[in-house]
Design a protein around this motif. Structure first.
Motif, PDB file in Angstrom:
ATOM      1  N   GLU A  69       0.836  -1.198   0.000  1.00 59.83           N
ATOM      2  CA  GLU A  69       0.000   0.000   0.000  1.00 59.83           C
ATOM      3  C   GLU A  69       0.876   1.256   0.000  1.00 59.83           C
ATOM      4  O   GLU A  69       0.624   2.204  -0.748  1.00 59.83           O
ATOM      5  CB  GLU A  69      -0.918   0.002   1.221  1.00 59.83           C
ATOM      6  N   GLY A  70       1.913   1.258   0.819  1.00 58.81           N
ATOM      7  CA  GLY A  70       2.832   2.391   0.850  1.00 58.81           C
ATOM      8  C   GLY A  70       3.535   2.582  -0.487  1.00 58.81           C
ATOM      9  O   GLY A  70       3.735   3.717  -0.941  1.00 58.81           O
TER      10      GLY A  70
ATOM     11  N   GLU B  27       2.352   1.713  -3.440  1.00 54.57           N
ATOM     12  CA  GLU B  27       1.382   2.258  -4.396  1.00 54.57           C
ATOM     13  C   GLU B  27       1.259   3.771  -4.208  1.00 54.57           C
ATOM     14  O   GLU B  27       1.169   4.520  -5.186  1.00 54.57           O
ATOM     15  CB  GLU B  27       0.019   1.576  -4.235  1.00 54.57           C
ATOM     16  N   ASN B  28       1.277   4.223  -2.964  1.00 53.53           N
ATOM     17  CA  ASN B  28       1.235   5.668  -2.700  1.00 53.53           C
ATOM     18  C   ASN B  28       2.489   6.352  -3.234  1.00 53.53           C
ATOM     19  O   ASN B  28       2.421   7.446  -3.805  1.00 53.53           O
ATOM     20  CB  ASN B  28       1.070   5.945  -1.208  1.00 53.53           C
ATOM     21  N   ARG B  29       3.648   5.718  -3.051  1.00 57.19           N
ATOM     22  CA  ARG B  29       4.899   6.291  -3.572  1.00 57.19           C
ATOM     23  C   ARG B  29       4.881   6.359  -5.093  1.00 57.19           C
ATOM     24  O   ARG B  29       5.405   7.305  -5.686  1.00 57.19           O
ATOM     25  CB  ARG B  29       6.086   5.452  -3.106  1.00 57.19           C
TER      26      ARG B  29
ATOM     27  N   THR C 269       2.237   6.740  -6.930  1.00 57.04           N
ATOM     28  CA  THR C 269       1.353   7.857  -7.269  1.00 57.04           C
ATOM     29  C   THR C 269       2.093   9.192  -7.162  1.00 57.04           C
ATOM     30  O   THR C 269       1.998  10.041  -8.059  1.00 57.04           O
ATOM     31  CB  THR C 269       0.118   7.859  -6.348  1.00 57.04           C
TER      32      THR C 269
END
Length: 193
Positions: free
Chosen positions: A135-136, A138-140, A142
């Motif tokens: 999840e982290g 995927e945020n990075r 983005t």
């Protein structure tokens, strides 16, 4: 006649000076795009590196749909094979890269949805940690894509603006492609249990 020659020389000196400043600025912006692209690739690589551990954890903790695991592994393999030289950030190359990464994102999404049926899997510390890491990441990804697109916008604006467009054309600086939303991204994902 002497005044005309001096005027022509003065104009040429001025043009060279203006072109030199424009050229140096274009080089700086081009390097910024390449740096931001490297960050995008780094984050995708991080995600790719996490996937084998996630798949192994899921395999070990649940009798799981083998087809889903196979899709994730195959999508990771395809996504890892497609790379783009920062000097060749064309629309076509970006579409290929984005399509491969999109397939991997879809496969991972399906894997995460299916794990909802396995409460004992979600309870394992290793799965929880890997899910949080993913999840982290995927945020990075983005954030890296956003930064890259902003860098491409500044670069493309400079390449297309007068008089920089003359310098860009003279020295071979061309527009770069940015990330676009994945096909169908405007539709909310359909989750079924």
């Amino acid at each position: 006649m002497k005044k005309v020659v001096l005027a022509v020389v003065a104009i040429l000196v001025l043009l060279v000076a203006v072109s030199g400043c424009g050229y140096n600025n274009l080089v700086k912006l081009d390097e910024d795009v390449k740096t931001k692209w490297a960050q995008v690739e780094t984050q995708y690589q991080r995600r790719s590196d996490l996937i084998p551990n996630l798949v192994s954890t899921v395999k070990g903790a649940a009798k799981f749909e083998q087809g889903t695991l196979t899709q994730v592994i195959e999508a990771r393999s395809k996504a890892s094979q497609i790379t783009i030289d920062p000097d060749k950030l064309t629309e076509e190359n970006m579409q290929k890269y984005q399509a491969a990464q999109g397939q991997l994102s879809q496969a991972l999404g399906k894997l995460m949805v299916l794990t909802e049926n396995y409460p004992e899997l979600k309870a394992t510390q290793q799965f929880s940690e890997l899910s949080a890491q993913l999840e982290g990441t995927e945020n990075r990804i983005t954030v890296a894509r956003k930064d890259f697109n902003e860098s491409v916008q500044v670069y493309n604006t400079k390449v297309r603006s007068f008089p920089n467009n003359l310098t860009a054309g003279l020295f071979g600086f061309s527009q770069k492609a940015a990330f676009k939303a994945d096909a169908g991204a405007q539709n909310a994902p359909k989750v079924e249990f």
